[in-house]
Write an enzyme that holds these catalytic residues in place. Structure first.
Site, PDB file in Angstrom:
ATOM      1  N   SER A  44       0.781  -1.049   0.291  1.00  9.73           N
ATOM      2  CA  SER A  44       0.094   0.117   0.269  1.00  9.73           C
ATOM      3  C   SER A  44       0.763   1.275   0.249  1.00  9.73           C
ATOM      4  O   SER A  44       0.283   2.646   0.179  1.00  9.73           O
ATOM      5  CB  SER A  44      -1.310  -0.154   1.266  1.00  9.73           C
ATOM      6  OG  SER A  44      -1.915  -0.922   0.902  1.00  9.73           O
TER       7      SER A  44
ATOM      8  N   LYS B  83      -0.401   3.815  -2.644  1.00  8.38           N
ATOM      9  CA  LYS B  83      -0.775   5.056  -2.658  1.00  8.38           C
ATOM     10  C   LYS B  83      -0.850   6.274  -2.541  1.00  8.38           C
ATOM     11  O   LYS B  83      -1.339   6.922  -2.665  1.00  8.38           O
ATOM     12  CB  LYS B  83      -2.008   4.535  -1.277  1.00  8.38           C
ATOM     13  CG  LYS B  83      -3.462   3.155  -1.343  1.00  8.38           C
ATOM     14  CD  LYS B  83      -3.706   3.089   0.100  1.00  8.38           C
ATOM     15  CE  LYS B  83      -4.652   1.491   0.070  1.00  8.38           C
ATOM     16  NZ  LYS B  83      -3.811   0.564  -0.058  1.00  8.38           N
TER      17      LYS B  83
ATOM     18  N   SER C 200      -5.796   3.386   4.966  1.00  8.89           N
ATOM     19  CA  SER C 200      -4.755   2.147   4.091  1.00  8.89           C
ATOM     20  C   SER C 200      -5.934   1.761   3.084  1.00  8.89           C
ATOM     21  O   SER C 200      -6.106   0.113   2.967  1.00  8.89           O
ATOM     22  CB  SER C 200      -3.923   1.343   4.095  1.00  8.89           C
ATOM     23  OG  SER C 200      -2.929   0.591   3.249  1.00  8.89           O
TER      24      SER C 200
ATOM     25  N   LYS D  50       3.023   6.094   5.203  1.00  4.12           N
ATOM     26  CA  LYS D  50       2.299   5.460   4.433  1.00  4.12           C
ATOM     27  C   LYS D  50       2.789   4.007   5.213  1.00  4.12           C
ATOM     28  O   LYS D  50       4.063   3.842   5.030  1.00  4.12           O
ATOM     29  CB  LYS D  50       2.644   5.573   3.077  1.00  4.12           C
ATOM     30  CG  LYS D  50       1.243   4.549   2.458  1.00  4.12           C
ATOM     31  CD  LYS D  50      -0.136   4.944   3.025  1.00  4.12           C
ATOM     32  CE  LYS D  50      -1.198   3.965   2.458  1.00  4.12           C
ATOM     33  NZ  LYS D  50      -1.278   2.721   3.339  1.00  4.12           N
TER      34      LYS D  50
END
Length: 298
Positions: free
Chosen positions: A77, A80, A134, A239
């Site tokens: 993720s 993203k 997420s 992140k």
């Protein structure tokens, strides 16, 4: 299986792993789980458990620490961040209402979502949930509603990677659920610094919790990175990521003793290891700064 045979197999596995590490091989998420011994922290090594890592001083562009930093690995993720970056650069209004559809649904481990098909949220809310919690369907909805659709979004993601000099990066979809989304720690340091320049990405990724209204119900989300709620951390952008093939991942731009630093941690084997590694990096950087200051005085 008798005890002697079990011990023999265990010894063989350990010897094989030792040979791999000696040759500079990058452990996979699976081999990480059976790697039993770690080095202790030293002035040159923070003794991280992540199999690939990079610590970069932004102020003078110096690499403080690197391990397999030029090797492309699945990034889960962390993807993203790039999805959000290209959506922001497309200039699409954050207050535009979008609908989550069946096209945003994935099947398989790690593909869970609390956004039911039919849910309507603003583009800003979807980005908020994708970066902070997420949310996979939120990220896919952002890509699907990109000008030209998901395919155009992926093309833009790869074009942006080339623009940023992410030479080992490749994206095939906007959520990170595919293990074909890959990048090296060096690549991701460039992505983190680019994302940190966008106010909305900074705000959404570091928010501790967020509540949305879905129909008649309130749905509460929390940040997947526990460090954002710690008052002793100054995190600019962050992140997390996880799929089996990538292990636990964490990227961030933070400030350590007024020193802007990018930390990239890939393929940590346990739920808490990436956060523990971030703490190890911080202690190590602080200790290194003290040592350098002491040496300068003497």
């Amino acid at each position: 299986m008798n005890r002697v045979r079990w011990l023999g197999m265990t010894t063989a596995v350990c010897l094989s792993l030792a040979a791999s590490f000696a040759q500079g091989a990058v452990p996979t998420a699976t081999t990480q789980r059976v790697h039993l011994r770690y080095s202790r922290p030293s002035p040159t090594d923070p003794a991280l458990r992540s199999s690939a890592a990079l610590v970069l001083d932004i102020g003078n562009s110096s690499v403080l620490y690197a391990r397999h930093s030029d090797v492309a690995l699945p990034i889960a993720s962390i993807t993203k961040l790039m999805t959000a970056l290209v959506v922001m650069e497309a200039g699409q209004p954050l207050d535009e209402m979008l609908r989550v559809t069946e096209d945003d649904r994935f099947v398989g481990k790690g593909a869970g979502s609390r956004l039911l098909p039919g849910t309507q949220l603003s583009r800003g809310d979807l980005m908020h949930l994708a970066l902070m919690a997420s949310e996979n369907r939120a990220a896919h909805a952002l890509g699907r509603n990109y000008p030209g659709g998901t395919a155009a979004c992926v093309l833009a993601m790869n074009a942006k990677a080339r623009e940023l000099g992410m030479t080992n990066a490749r994206f095939v979809e906007p959520t990170g659920l595919s293990d074909e989304n890959v990048a090296s720690p060096e690549d991701l340091s460039k992505l983190v610094m680019a994302a940190a320049k966008v106010a909305e990405i900074r705000e959404f990724s570091t928010d501790g919790d967020y509540t949305i209204e879905v129909g008649r119900h309130l749905v509460h989300y929390h940040n997947t990175d526990s460090l954002v709620s710690r008052p002793d951390w100054n995190i600019v952008v962050q992140k997390t990521g996880y799929i089996h093939e990538a292990g636990r991942c964490l990227v961030m731009q933070t400030v350590i003793d007024e020193r802007p630093v990018v930390i990239v941690l890939l393929n940590s084997f346990g739920k808490r290891t990436r956060v523990a590694d971030a703490r190890r990096v911080r202690r190590w950087v602080e200790a290194t700064m003290v040592a350098h200051a002491t040496a300068a005085i003497t």
